[in-house]
Design an enzyme around this catalytic site. Structure first.
Site, mmCIF file in Angstrom:
data_model
loop_
_atom_site.group_PDB
_atom_site.id
_atom_site.type_symbol
_atom_site.label_atom_id
_atom_site.label_comp_id
_atom_site.label_asym_id
_atom_site.label_seq_id
_atom_site.Cartn_x
_atom_site.Cartn_y
_atom_site.Cartn_z
ATOM 1 N N ILE A 111 19.158 5.027 -33.636
ATOM 2 C CA ILE A 111 20.395 5.363 -32.936
ATOM 3 C C ILE A 111 20.612 6.864 -32.943
ATOM 4 O O ILE A 111 21.004 7.452 -31.932
ATOM 5 C CB ILE A 111 21.582 4.617 -33.564
ATOM 6 C CG1 ILE A 111 21.438 3.103 -33.340
ATOM 7 C CG2 ILE A 111 22.902 5.120 -32.991
ATOM 8 C CD1 ILE A 111 22.493 2.267 -34.038
ATOM 9 N N ASP A 125 18.810 15.240 -41.311
ATOM 10 C CA ASP A 125 18.123 14.022 -41.714
ATOM 11 C C ASP A 125 17.222 14.337 -42.888
ATOM 12 O O ASP A 125 17.015 15.499 -43.245
ATOM 13 C CB ASP A 125 17.293 13.458 -40.552
ATOM 14 C CG ASP A 125 17.134 11.947 -40.654
ATOM 15 O OD1 ASP A 125 16.407 11.494 -41.562
ATOM 16 O OD2 ASP A 125 17.732 11.221 -39.851
ATOM 17 N N ASP A 158 20.158 15.773 -46.619
ATOM 18 C CA ASP A 158 20.560 14.413 -46.961
ATOM 19 C C ASP A 158 22.061 14.389 -47.200
ATOM 20 O O ASP A 158 22.546 14.763 -48.275
ATOM 21 C CB ASP A 158 19.805 13.952 -48.212
ATOM 22 C CG ASP A 158 20.108 12.507 -48.572
ATOM 23 O OD1 ASP A 158 20.941 11.870 -47.886
ATOM 24 O OD2 ASP A 158 19.508 12.002 -49.539
ATOM 25 N N SER A 166 29.418 -1.148 -37.511
ATOM 26 C CA SER A 166 28.734 -2.412 -37.221
ATOM 27 C C SER A 166 29.740 -3.526 -36.975
ATOM 28 O O SER A 166 30.798 -3.578 -37.621
ATOM 29 C CB SER A 166 27.832 -2.808 -38.393
ATOM 30 O OG SER A 166 27.334 -4.130 -38.243
ATOM 31 N N TYR A 203 26.592 -4.698 -47.247
ATOM 32 C CA TYR A 203 26.511 -4.064 -45.933
ATOM 33 C C TYR A 203 27.802 -4.281 -45.154
ATOM 34 O O TYR A 203 28.386 -3.328 -44.613
ATOM 35 C CB TYR A 203 25.324 -4.625 -45.149
ATOM 36 C CG TYR A 203 25.146 -3.999 -43.793
ATOM 37 C CD1 TYR A 203 24.439 -2.812 -43.651
ATOM 38 C CD2 TYR A 203 25.703 -4.583 -42.653
ATOM 39 C CE1 TYR A 203 24.285 -2.211 -42.402
ATOM 40 C CE2 TYR A 203 25.558 -3.995 -41.402
ATOM 41 C CZ TYR A 203 24.849 -2.815 -41.282
ATOM 42 O OH TYR A 203 24.711 -2.225 -40.048
ATOM 43 N N VAL A 262 21.142 -4.038 -32.847
ATOM 44 C CA VAL A 262 20.493 -2.994 -32.059
ATOM 45 C C VAL A 262 18.993 -3.042 -32.342
ATOM 46 O O VAL A 262 18.566 -3.227 -33.491
ATOM 47 C CB VAL A 262 21.054 -1.607 -32.419
ATOM 48 C CG1 VAL A 262 20.448 -0.534 -31.513
ATOM 49 C CG2 VAL A 262 22.582 -1.597 -32.296
ATOM 50 N N THR A 297 16.322 -1.616 -33.436
ATOM 51 C CA THR A 297 15.804 -0.513 -34.240
ATOM 52 C C THR A 297 14.966 -1.105 -35.367
ATOM 53 O O THR A 297 15.014 -2.323 -35.612
ATOM 54 C CB THR A 297 16.949 0.319 -34.850
ATOM 55 O OG1 THR A 297 17.681 -0.511 -35.760
ATOM 56 C CG2 THR A 297 17.881 0.851 -33.771
#
Length: 228
Positions: free
Chosen positions: A12, A31, A37, A117, A132, A165, A167
């Site tokens: 994404i 990233d 990080d 999400s 999650y 998605v 991914t």
């Protein structure tokens, strides 16, 4: 438009980078690939400081996330401390840290978009991952609180609630025939997984002046998942 994209190397995140560049914007990617990080103490501040050296930051995207299944995330009685702590650190605490670092740098207003999400607000036995789901659900009061705080200074903060998605993180679902058979029920609008570009299109709109009167919103891009 100078936009910081955290998680720029992910599915994404990469799509968000491409969408911003295609719209003529400048992107600063944060990233693990470039040792920025934001999930670690000081990482968000470092990313914002480096991005600020390239010009005024007008947009920030948080597209960092992880699944805790490999660590044992599951139902409440099955999920261990390691999975709970790590998933919340990456999916929830990192958003707080990025907001805290980015807001002071956006003195002339701008837009912050967090990718969440659909599992943050819905339940499904095929996706029983309490760490999650709770980490994503906790983003809603976080972004709303931040949006209320920053509205007077012209900073908008919104969340895109993504469905499944296509991914690497959703590979389990993509390879599960039973879940694939349920797509007309789970995501009736098109009966297919979202693409990273679907999410990036919504992110780009929220970054743009077209969404200039929108803040504290949860925008579903989930093929109708939230309608169940």
């Amino acid at each position: 438009m100078t936009v910081v994209v955290a998680g720029a190397a992910g599915g994404i995140g990469r799509a968000c980078v491409e969408a911003v560049r295609a719209a003529g914007g400048q992107v600063f990617g944060a990233d693990l690939d470039n040792d920025l990080d934001i999930t670690r103490p000081g990482g968000a501040e470092q990313a914002i400081a480096q991005a600020s050296a390239y010009g005024k930051i007008t947009g920030v995207v948080h597209a960092v996330g992880m699944s805790g299944r490999a660590l044992g995330d599951g139902g409440v009685t099955a999920c261990g401390d390691e999975a709970w702590d790590e998933v919340h650190r990456v999916n929830h605490t990192s958003v707080f840290r990025l907001l805290r670092a980015a807001i002071p740098a956006m003195e002339e207003g701008g837009s912050i978009v967090v990718v969440g999400s659909a599992l943050g607000t819905t339940l499904d036995d095929d996706f029983r991952t309490v760490a999650y789901a709770s980490s994503k659900g906790a983003l809603i009061p976080l972004i709303r609180s931040a949006a209320r705080e920053t509205a007077p200074r012209g900073v908008r903060i919104n969340l895109v609630s993504a469905g499944l998605v296509a991914t690497p993180m959703s590979r389990r679902a993509q390879n599960d025939r039973a879940i694939q058979a349920r797509l007309p029920e789970l995501m009736p609008l098109g009966a297919r997984l979202c693409t990273p570009e679907d999410i990036a299109a919504a992110v780009l709109w929220l970054l743009s002046p077209a969404a200039g009167r929108t803040t504290g919103a949860v925008i579903p891009v989930d093929g109708g998942w939230h309608l169940r």
